[in-house]
Design an enzyme around this catalytic site. Structure first.
Site, PDB file in Angstrom:
ATOM      1  NE  ARG A  91      -4.101  -1.980   1.938  1.00 60.39           N
ATOM      2  CZ  ARG A  91      -4.220  -3.136   2.581  1.00 60.39           C
ATOM      3  NH1 ARG A  91      -3.351  -3.455   3.516  1.00 60.39           N
ATOM      4  NH2 ARG A  91      -5.197  -3.969   2.290  1.00 60.39           N
TER       5      ARG A  91
ATOM      6  CB  SER B 203      -1.319 -15.571   4.961  1.00 66.31           C
ATOM      7  OG  SER B 203      -2.142 -14.552   5.442  1.00 66.31           O
TER       8      SER B 203
ATOM      9  CG  ASN C 148      -0.448 -18.717  13.593  1.00 66.45           C
ATOM     10  OD1 ASN C 148      -0.947 -17.934  12.811  1.00 66.45           O
ATOM     11  ND2 ASN C 148       0.842 -18.940  13.672  1.00 66.45           N
ATOM     12  CB  CYS C 149      -5.766 -17.609  16.488  1.00 66.80           C
ATOM     13  SG  CYS C 149      -4.466 -16.363  16.502  1.00 66.80           S
TER      14      CYS C 149
HETATM   15  C1  LIG Z   1      -1.799 -22.745  18.383  1.00 65.40           C
HETATM   16  C2  LIG Z   1      -1.642 -21.258  18.435  1.00 65.40           C
HETATM   17  C3  LIG Z   1      -2.719 -20.479  18.844  1.00 65.40           C
HETATM   18  C4  LIG Z   1      -2.582 -19.095  18.932  1.00 65.40           C
HETATM   19  N1  LIG Z   1      -3.647 -18.362  19.328  1.00 65.40           N
HETATM   20  C5  LIG Z   1      -3.542 -17.021  19.389  1.00 65.40           C
HETATM   21  C6  LIG Z   1      -4.650 -16.214  19.759  1.00 65.40           C
HETATM   22  O1  LIG Z   1      -5.741 -16.734  20.016  1.00 65.40           O
HETATM   23  N2  LIG Z   1      -4.472 -14.863  19.818  1.00 65.40           N
HETATM   24  C7  LIG Z   1      -3.266 -14.278  19.519  1.00 65.40           C
HETATM   25  O2  LIG Z   1      -3.150 -13.056  19.562  1.00 65.40           O
HETATM   26  N3  LIG Z   1      -2.203 -15.029  19.154  1.00 65.40           N
HETATM   27  C8  LIG Z   1      -2.313 -16.368  19.090  1.00 65.40           C
HETATM   28  N4  LIG Z   1      -1.221 -17.113  18.717  1.00 65.40           N
HETATM   29  C9  LIG Z   1       0.066 -16.434  18.478  1.00 65.40           C
HETATM   30  C10 LIG Z   1       0.180 -15.906  17.057  1.00 65.40           C
HETATM   31  O3  LIG Z   1      -0.127 -16.926  16.148  1.00 65.40           O
HETATM   32  C11 LIG Z   1       1.623 -15.444  16.865  1.00 65.40           C
HETATM   33  O4  LIG Z   1       1.854 -14.380  17.734  1.00 65.40           O
HETATM   34  C12 LIG Z   1       1.872 -15.015  15.433  1.00 65.40           C
HETATM   35  O5  LIG Z   1       1.685 -16.093  14.568  1.00 65.40           O
HETATM   36  C13 LIG Z   1       3.293 -14.511  15.299  1.00 65.40           C
HETATM   37  O6  LIG Z   1       3.486 -14.167  13.950  1.00 65.40           O
HETATM   38  P1  LIG Z   1       4.906 -14.098  13.307  1.00 65.40           P
HETATM   39  O7  LIG Z   1       4.718 -13.789  11.871  1.00 65.40           O
HETATM   40  O8  LIG Z   1       5.766 -13.197  14.114  1.00 65.40           O
HETATM   41  O9  LIG Z   1       5.560 -15.548  13.496  1.00 65.40           O
HETATM   42  P2  LIG Z   1       5.101 -16.960  12.977  1.00 65.40           P
HETATM   43  O10 LIG Z   1       3.635 -17.115  12.931  1.00 65.40           O
HETATM   44  O11 LIG Z   1       5.880 -17.934  13.793  1.00 65.40           O
HETATM   45  O12 LIG Z   1       5.629 -16.991  11.477  1.00 65.40           O
HETATM   46  C14 LIG Z   1       6.967 -16.972  11.154  1.00 65.40           C
HETATM   47  C15 LIG Z   1       7.180 -17.778   9.888  1.00 65.40           C
HETATM   48  O13 LIG Z   1       8.515 -17.596   9.452  1.00 65.40           O
HETATM   49  C16 LIG Z   1       8.972 -18.792   8.867  1.00 65.40           C
HETATM   50  N5  LIG Z   1      10.431 -18.822   8.885  1.00 65.40           N
HETATM   51  C17 LIG Z   1      11.233 -18.895   9.990  1.00 65.40           C
HETATM   52  N6  LIG Z   1      12.521 -18.901   9.632  1.00 65.40           N
HETATM   53  C18 LIG Z   1      12.544 -18.822   8.266  1.00 65.40           C
HETATM   54  C19 LIG Z   1      13.590 -18.798   7.327  1.00 65.40           C
HETATM   55  N7  LIG Z   1      14.860 -18.842   7.681  1.00 65.40           N
HETATM   56  N8  LIG Z   1      13.258 -18.728   6.016  1.00 65.40           N
HETATM   57  C20 LIG Z   1      11.948 -18.664   5.635  1.00 65.40           C
HETATM   58  N9  LIG Z   1      10.928 -18.688   6.508  1.00 65.40           N
HETATM   59  C21 LIG Z   1      11.218 -18.767   7.791  1.00 65.40           C
HETATM   60  C22 LIG Z   1       8.371 -19.874   9.746  1.00 65.40           C
HETATM   61  O14 LIG Z   1       8.289 -21.094   9.040  1.00 65.40           O
HETATM   62  C23 LIG Z   1       7.006 -19.293  10.097  1.00 65.40           C
HETATM   63  O15 LIG Z   1       6.002 -19.807   9.272  1.00 65.40           O
HETATM   64  C24 LIG Z   1      -1.337 -18.488  18.610  1.00 65.40           C
HETATM   65  C25 LIG Z   1      -0.254 -19.270  18.186  1.00 65.40           C
HETATM   66  C26 LIG Z   1      -0.402 -20.640  18.089  1.00 65.40           C
HETATM   67  C27 LIG Z   1       0.772 -21.470  17.645  1.00 65.40           C
END
Ligand SMILES: Cc1cc2nc3c(=O)[nH]c(=O)nc-3n(C[C@H](O)[C@H](O)[C@H](O)COP(=O)(O)OP(=O)(O)OC[C@H]3O[C@@H](n4cnc5c(N)ncnc54)[C@H](O)[C@@H]3O)c2cc1C
Length: 265
Positions: A22, A39, A42-43
């Site tokens: 954007r 995308s 997870n939740c």
């Molecule tokens: C079961 C579960 C339930 C949840 N429920 C809630 C909820 O109800 N409410 C809430 O607020 N939060 C919830 N969360 C937390 C929320 O999902 C996370 O805070 C959020 O997903 C974090 O996003 P992120 O992009 O920082 O990391 P992530 O979701 O961990 O994504 C990071 C991505 O980077 C990729 N990656 C890592 N290293 C590399 C690399 N070297 N090269 C390429 N790719 C790479 C990984 O494979 C991963 O897919 C939950 C999490 C889980 C697991």
């Protein structure tokens, strides 16, 4: 044309990508995600265990094709960034057998955090122990539930994810025991608040063991030995004891996080 590379294609990485589109209509934006899905919701993962979320596909919020069409993003699942060279402004990427280098003008790191794996004796041999972070983890748990038809479930760690998994395994009809090292469930809450949750869990028929930790898995995980010597029978165990950094990519590249990660700026 400015070229932006994003590492990680879930909540952080994809929000950054769509926001950047954007702000910068002309930029080339590439998202590398090492897992098979981007995308995803997870939740919702714990709620797919019980069937409250009926369709697994409902967790897959976006696809690379849809993100290309809607935001002109170049989203590449199954691409792991192995290393960063901040001087050359390149990343080394692995896709299957292929390893290649991609240049960037700006780099965003959003690799997330992975489940903490406790150093519990016998964990490696425990064929019924899982953690839940992503869709492949969910698939493994669902396959185990389907194949082995477990009756007794143990959740190690009574944080948010542990409790959600407990709720959904209970809903699926399993006999659930929650094991928590801290004196009460949901350790970030005050004990007075957590007491309401513990009472509700017990009312629903969930067994709650606090101030108790697992010290060993025996019989390929079918038995969990607790600190006080008690042995719990468990057909399926979910470890939900916190998270740790996914990668030391930035550290290895000498990038100081919390500052702008570009040398010289
Ligand atoms: C079961 C579960 C339930 C949840 N429920 C809630 C909820 O109800 N409410 C809430 O607020 N939060 C919830 N969360 C937390 C929320 O999902 C996370 O805070 C959020 O997903 C974090 O996003 P992120 O992009 O920082 O990391 P992530 O979701 O961990 O994504 C990071 C991505 O980077 C990729 N990656 C890592 N290293 C590399 C690399 N070297 N090269 C390429 N790719 C790479 C990984 O494979 C991963 O897919 C939950 C999490 C889980 C697991």
């Amino acid at each position: 044309m400015e070229k932006i590379v994003i590492v990680g294609g879930v909540a952080g990485g994809m929000s950054a990508a769509t926001r950047l589109r954007r702000l910068k209509e002309a930029a080339e934006i590439i998202v590398f995600e090492k897992g098979p899905f981007v995308s995803f919701a997870n939740c919702g993962l714990p709620y797919a265990i019980s069937g409250e979320i009926e369709e697994r596909d409902a967790l897959l919020v976006q696809t690379p094709e849809a993100l290309k069409k809607r935001f002109n993003l170049d989203v590449r699942p199954l691409h792991e960034v192995l290393a960063i060279d901040p001087q050359e402004k390149t990343v080394t990427v692995k896709n299957g057998e292929q390893i290649f280098t991609e240049s960037y003008d700006a780099l965003i790191l959003s690799p997330g955090a992975k489940p903490l794996v406790s150093a519990i004796k016998g964990l490696e041999e425990a064929t019924n122990a899982f953690s839940l972070r992503n869709v492949p983890d969910l698939d493994q748990i669902m396959a185990h539930l389907e194949d082995k038809k477990p009756q007794k479930a143990t959740i190690i760690g009574a944080g948010f994810i542990g409790l959600e998994v407990a709720e959904n395994l209970h809903k699926k009809g399993l006999e659930v025991t929650i094991l928590e090292k801290a004196p009460h469930v949901l350790p970030p809450l005050d004990e007075e608040m957590a007491a309401y949750i513990k009472n509700e869990l017990i009312k629903q028929g969930v067994k709650v063991l606090t101030s108790q930790s697992a010290t060993a898995f025996e019989k390929a995980g079918q038995e969990i030995v607790l600190e006080d010597g008690t042995v719990l029978a468990s057909d399926v165990t979910i470890l939900s004891v916190g998270v740790q950094p996914e990668t030391d990519l930035a550290k290895r590249a000498g990038i100081q996080l919390g500052h702008r990660g570009y040398p010289g700026r």
